[in-house]
Design a protein around this motif. Structure first.
Motif, PDB file in Angstrom:
ATOM      1  N   MET A  95       7.309  12.315  -2.299  1.00  0.00           N
ATOM      2  CA  MET A  95       6.104  12.133  -1.632  1.00  0.00           C
ATOM      3  C   MET A  95       5.532  11.196  -2.870  1.00  0.00           C
ATOM      4  O   MET A  95       5.390  11.603  -3.870  1.00  0.00           O
ATOM      5  CB  MET A  95       5.282  13.404  -1.177  1.00  0.00           C
ATOM      6  N   LEU A  96       4.870  10.099  -2.309  1.00  0.00           N
ATOM      7  CA  LEU A  96       3.930   9.363  -3.167  1.00  0.00           C
ATOM      8  C   LEU A  96       2.638   9.118  -2.598  1.00  0.00           C
ATOM      9  O   LEU A  96       2.396   9.309  -1.274  1.00  0.00           O
ATOM     10  CB  LEU A  96       4.332   7.863  -3.183  1.00  0.00           C
ATOM     11  N   THR A  97       1.512   9.541  -3.490  1.00  0.00           N
ATOM     12  CA  THR A  97       0.131   9.575  -3.083  1.00  0.00           C
ATOM     13  C   THR A  97      -0.486   7.821  -3.472  1.00  0.00           C
ATOM     14  O   THR A  97      -0.078   7.525  -4.653  1.00  0.00           O
ATOM     15  CB  THR A  97      -0.806  10.214  -3.576  1.00  0.00           C
ATOM     16  N   ASP A  98      -0.937   7.269  -2.542  1.00  0.00           N
ATOM     17  CA  ASP A  98      -1.821   5.858  -2.831  1.00  0.00           C
ATOM     18  C   ASP A  98      -1.101   5.126  -3.563  1.00  0.00           C
ATOM     19  O   ASP A  98      -1.477   4.819  -4.750  1.00  0.00           O
ATOM     20  CB  ASP A  98      -3.206   6.352  -3.409  1.00  0.00           C
ATOM     21  N   PRO A  99       0.103   4.820  -3.048  1.00  0.00           N
ATOM     22  CA  PRO A  99       1.245   3.853  -4.146  1.00  0.00           C
ATOM     23  C   PRO A  99       0.595   2.425  -4.386  1.00  0.00           C
ATOM     24  O   PRO A  99       0.282   1.862  -3.364  1.00  0.00           O
ATOM     25  CB  PRO A  99       2.335   3.966  -3.207  1.00  0.00           C
ATOM     26  N   VAL A 100       0.448   2.312  -5.735  1.00  0.00           N
ATOM     27  CA  VAL A 100       0.201   1.016  -6.269  1.00  0.00           C
ATOM     28  C   VAL A 100       0.915   0.646  -7.125  1.00  0.00           C
ATOM     29  O   VAL A 100       0.924   1.236  -8.394  1.00  0.00           O
ATOM     30  CB  VAL A 100      -1.381   0.938  -6.479  1.00  0.00           C
ATOM     31  N   TRP A 101       1.611  -0.451  -7.264  1.00  0.00           N
ATOM     32  CA  TRP A 101       2.429  -1.021  -8.197  1.00  0.00           C
ATOM     33  C   TRP A 101       2.307  -2.355  -8.542  1.00  0.00           C
ATOM     34  O   TRP A 101       2.563  -3.115  -9.580  1.00  0.00           O
ATOM     35  CB  TRP A 101       4.178  -1.017  -7.861  1.00  0.00           C
ATOM     36  N   SER A 102       1.044  -2.956  -7.828  1.00  0.00           N
ATOM     37  CA  SER A 102       0.458  -4.333  -8.164  1.00  0.00           C
ATOM     38  C   SER A 102       0.022  -4.311  -9.435  1.00  0.00           C
ATOM     39  O   SER A 102      -0.524  -3.297 -10.125  1.00  0.00           O
ATOM     40  CB  SER A 102      -0.282  -4.930  -7.209  1.00  0.00           C
ATOM     41  N   GLU A 103      -0.194  -5.618 -10.135  1.00  0.00           N
ATOM     42  CA  GLU A 103      -0.837  -5.724 -11.270  1.00  0.00           C
ATOM     43  C   GLU A 103      -2.536  -5.798 -11.167  1.00  0.00           C
ATOM     44  O   GLU A 103      -3.058  -5.573 -12.104  1.00  0.00           O
ATOM     45  CB  GLU A 103      -0.398  -7.170 -11.979  1.00  0.00           C
ATOM     46  N   ARG A 104      -2.920  -6.154  -9.959  1.00  0.00           N
ATOM     47  CA  ARG A 104      -4.425  -6.169  -9.631  1.00  0.00           C
ATOM     48  C   ARG A 104      -4.580  -5.261  -8.460  1.00  0.00           C
ATOM     49  O   ARG A 104      -3.945  -5.294  -7.465  1.00  0.00           O
ATOM     50  CB  ARG A 104      -4.897  -7.424  -9.768  1.00  0.00           C
ATOM     51  N   LEU A 142      -4.993   1.345  -1.253  1.00  0.00           N
ATOM     52  CA  LEU A 142      -4.148   0.795  -0.241  1.00  0.00           C
ATOM     53  C   LEU A 142      -3.740  -0.533  -0.488  1.00  0.00           C
ATOM     54  O   LEU A 142      -4.530  -1.589  -0.363  1.00  0.00           O
ATOM     55  CB  LEU A 142      -4.838   0.717   1.218  1.00  0.00           C
ATOM     56  N   ASP A 143      -2.394  -0.641  -1.158  1.00  0.00           N
ATOM     57  CA  ASP A 143      -1.676  -1.954  -1.917  1.00  0.00           C
ATOM     58  C   ASP A 143      -0.847  -2.553  -0.702  1.00  0.00           C
ATOM     59  O   ASP A 143       0.440  -1.964  -0.435  1.00  0.00           O
ATOM     60  CB  ASP A 143      -1.421  -1.621  -3.032  1.00  0.00           C
ATOM     61  N   LEU A 144      -1.006  -3.476  -0.011  1.00  0.00           N
ATOM     62  CA  LEU A 144      -0.174  -3.975   0.935  1.00  0.00           C
ATOM     63  C   LEU A 144       1.116  -4.433   0.250  1.00  0.00           C
ATOM     64  O   LEU A 144       2.428  -3.987   0.924  1.00  0.00           O
ATOM     65  CB  LEU A 144      -0.810  -5.183   1.863  1.00  0.00           C
ATOM     66  N   ALA A 145       1.159  -5.024  -0.900  1.00  0.00           N
ATOM     67  CA  ALA A 145       2.439  -5.329  -1.312  1.00  0.00           C
ATOM     68  C   ALA A 145       3.384  -4.376  -1.874  1.00  0.00           C
ATOM     69  O   ALA A 145       4.470  -4.412  -1.553  1.00  0.00           O
ATOM     70  CB  ALA A 145       2.076  -6.336  -2.641  1.00  0.00           C
ATOM     71  N   THR A 146       2.712  -3.352  -1.959  1.00  0.00           N
ATOM     72  CA  THR A 146       3.478  -2.045  -2.420  1.00  0.00           C
ATOM     73  C   THR A 146       4.153  -1.489  -1.295  1.00  0.00           C
ATOM     74  O   THR A 146       5.245  -0.853  -1.360  1.00  0.00           O
ATOM     75  CB  THR A 146       2.829  -0.935  -3.198  1.00  0.00           C
ATOM     76  N   PRO A 161      -5.560   8.085   7.327  1.00  0.00           N
ATOM     77  CA  PRO A 161      -6.625   8.113   8.314  1.00  0.00           C
ATOM     78  C   PRO A 161      -6.638   7.094   9.221  1.00  0.00           C
ATOM     79  O   PRO A 161      -6.252   5.865   8.895  1.00  0.00           O
ATOM     80  CB  PRO A 161      -7.948   8.521   7.301  1.00  0.00           C
ATOM     81  N   LEU A 162      -7.479   7.439  10.325  1.00  0.00           N
ATOM     82  CA  LEU A 162      -7.703   6.424  11.535  1.00  0.00           C
ATOM     83  C   LEU A 162      -7.939   5.011  11.054  1.00  0.00           C
ATOM     84  O   LEU A 162      -8.998   4.984  10.160  1.00  0.00           O
ATOM     85  CB  LEU A 162      -8.781   6.977  12.483  1.00  0.00           C
ATOM     86  N   GLY A 163      -7.571   4.078  11.766  1.00  0.00           N
ATOM     87  CA  GLY A 163      -7.648   2.760  11.561  1.00  0.00           C
ATOM     88  C   GLY A 163      -6.809   1.981  10.354  1.00  0.00           C
ATOM     89  O   GLY A 163      -6.836   0.537  10.485  1.00  0.00           O
ATOM     90  N   ASN A 164      -6.392   2.764   9.469  1.00  0.00           N
ATOM     91  CA  ASN A 164      -5.814   2.001   8.262  1.00  0.00           C
ATOM     92  C   ASN A 164      -4.402   1.538   8.675  1.00  0.00           C
ATOM     93  O   ASN A 164      -3.743   0.820   7.865  1.00  0.00           O
ATOM     94  CB  ASN A 164      -5.564   3.028   7.249  1.00  0.00           C
ATOM     95  N   ASP A 165      -3.920   2.094   9.779  1.00  0.00           N
ATOM     96  CA  ASP A 165      -2.704   1.578  10.379  1.00  0.00           C
ATOM     97  C   ASP A 165      -2.717   0.100  10.621  1.00  0.00           C
ATOM     98  O   ASP A 165      -1.768  -0.661  10.343  1.00  0.00           O
ATOM     99  CB  ASP A 165      -2.125   2.353  11.507  1.00  0.00           C
ATOM    100  N   ALA A 166      -3.793  -0.253  11.197  1.00  0.00           N
ATOM    101  CA  ALA A 166      -3.820  -1.531  11.377  1.00  0.00           C
ATOM    102  C   ALA A 166      -3.855  -2.718  10.297  1.00  0.00           C
ATOM    103  O   ALA A 166      -3.388  -3.727  10.316  1.00  0.00           O
ATOM    104  CB  ALA A 166      -5.392  -2.027  12.266  1.00  0.00           C
ATOM    105  N   ILE A 167      -4.360  -2.192   9.287  1.00  0.00           N
ATOM    106  CA  ILE A 167      -4.112  -2.811   7.763  1.00  0.00           C
ATOM    107  C   ILE A 167      -2.805  -2.816   7.430  1.00  0.00           C
ATOM    108  O   ILE A 167      -2.229  -3.847   6.936  1.00  0.00           O
ATOM    109  CB  ILE A 167      -5.248  -2.409   6.831  1.00  0.00           C
ATOM    110  N   ILE A 168      -2.100  -1.443   7.342  1.00  0.00           N
ATOM    111  CA  ILE A 168      -0.775  -1.674   6.744  1.00  0.00           C
ATOM    112  C   ILE A 168       0.286  -2.473   7.516  1.00  0.00           C
ATOM    113  O   ILE A 168       1.139  -3.102   6.878  1.00  0.00           O
ATOM    114  CB  ILE A 168      -0.600  -0.119   6.797  1.00  0.00           C
ATOM    115  N   ARG A 169      -0.051  -2.387   8.803  1.00  0.00           N
ATOM    116  CA  ARG A 169       0.884  -3.268   9.621  1.00  0.00           C
ATOM    117  C   ARG A 169       0.926  -4.838   9.387  1.00  0.00           C
ATOM    118  O   ARG A 169       1.982  -5.495   9.774  1.00  0.00           O
ATOM    119  CB  ARG A 169       0.758  -2.808  11.104  1.00  0.00           C
ATOM    120  N   ARG A 170      -0.162  -5.281   8.626  1.00  0.00           N
ATOM    121  CA  ARG A 170      -0.394  -6.568   8.318  1.00  0.00           C
ATOM    122  C   ARG A 170       0.892  -6.946   7.350  1.00  0.00           C
ATOM    123  O   ARG A 170       1.375  -7.973   7.394  1.00  0.00           O
ATOM    124  CB  ARG A 170      -1.729  -6.861   7.510  1.00  0.00           C
TER     125      ARG A 170
END
Length: 339
Positions: A95-104, A142-146, A161-170
């Motif tokens: 399991m991964l929590t709040d995954p961010v591999w981006s530089e910024r 929430l890092d879309l690239a990752t 949580p509610l609403g964040n799916d719309a962002i992730i699906r971008r």
């Protein structure tokens, strides 16, 4: 849409649903909580000086970890990637929590808080990822690239949580996403469930969407113990810690933020400090803590080593063994003792 009892016509781009004790029909909120500071407060902070200078580059003495494919038996293993990103391995699940591999952590790739140390696990060295927990939509969580890369490589189940799916699906339109409200429970595997629980925070991706997606903490119940993961929170009098203990009884491991807390007049409602994190550990009845939110991205004013120094003082003041609250550096592996 037409108005219905319990609903309100909204311009929320992420979520539309029934009014509740933490959703007013347009925005989510912290019941009896503190609202985040506005633009004037932000400007006052940014122009006020007082920000410590972090060393560049930051020298890490811990090489990137190469995790086992899976762990079984009584093992509960946490490997720090950086900031709030951790690999949790238990009961054969990864399991991964709040995954961010981006530089910024920024809406832009050329400006914004930059990673001070490399990720503690190279993306290519990740084991098969089964589950991803995204606590809220701030860019350092929430890092879309990752998330796009994880979907293409591992196709994990994503809980948010509610609403964040719309962002992730971008970034990952076909991702397997389940949204959760506070109090929801999702079954993941035999003997493994995830509860979404309240925390005192907020959300935004830009200037016009403040608090339009929900934030949450997570409780992962496994055959080897319960894990309480908080991505970000203000202390809020410890109310949510106490509620978590009453509901869940206690935790083998709590994953708690304890950095990014200065100046207090601006950060108190959204980021707890080390002393508050130690109080939270006690209130939620956590046997062990993996500490995060420090020494990766400079988001606030304190020096890079200030959170760990303040944590040491807070633990000594409470008579708590330092081995029970581990401030994890990128690449560090924590095999959580059996309770």
């Amino acid at each position: 849409m037409t108005d219905k009892p319990g609903f309100r016509k909204t311009s929320n781009p992420y979520y539309q649903g029934p009014i509740s004790d933490h959703f007013d029909g347009l925005r989510f909120f912290n019941p009896d909580g503190v609202e985040p500071g506005g633009f004037r407060d932000l400007l006052k902070w940014q122009l006020g000086g007082g920000r410590a200078r972090w060393p560049r580059p930051v020298v890490s003495l811990i090489p990137p970890a190469k995790p086992d494919s899976r762990v079984f038996g009584d093992a509960l293993r946490v490997t720090m990637v950086g900031h709030a990103t951790m690999l949790i391995q238990a009961a054969g699940l990864n399991m991964l929590t709040d995954p961010v591999w981006s530089e910024r952590v920024s809406p832009f790739t050329f400006i914004g808080p930059k990673r001070a140390v490399p990720p503690g696990i190279r993306f290519e060295d990740l084991p098969p990822i089964d589950l991803v927990l995204v606590s809220h939509n701030h860019y350092d969580h929430l890092d879309l690239a990752t998330l796009k890369r994880l979907h293409e490589t591992h196709a994990p189940k994503i809980l948010t949580p509610l609403g964040n799916d719309a962002i992730i699906r971008r970034g990952a339109p076909d991702a397997r996403i389940t949204t959760m409200d506070w109090g929801d429970r999702i079954a993941i595997a035999d003997g493994v469930t995830v509860d979404a629980e309240p925390c005192h925070h907020w959300s935004a991706r830009g200037a016009g969407d403040r608090r339009m997606a929900l934030w949450a903490a997570f409780v992962i119940t496994t055959p080897v113990g319960k894990i309480y993961h908080i991505g970000d929170t203000g202390f809020h009098g410890g109310l949510y810690y106490e509620a978590a203990r009453q509901k869940h009884g206690g935790f083998r491991l709590a994953i708690l933020p304890f950095g990014a807390y200065e100046p207090r007049w601006f950060m108190k409602g959204q980021h707890q400090n080390p002393e508050e994190a130690v109080q939270g550990m006690k209130l939620c009845n956590a046997a062990h803590v993996a500490g995060h939110h420090f020494a990766t991205f400079q988001l606030t004013d304190e020096a890079i080593d200030a959170p760990v120094k303040a944590l040491d003082v807070a633990l000594k003041a409470e008579g708590i063994d330092a081995d029970r609250f581990r401030p994890l550096r990128a690449g560090e592996v924590f095999d959580v003792p059996v309770v």
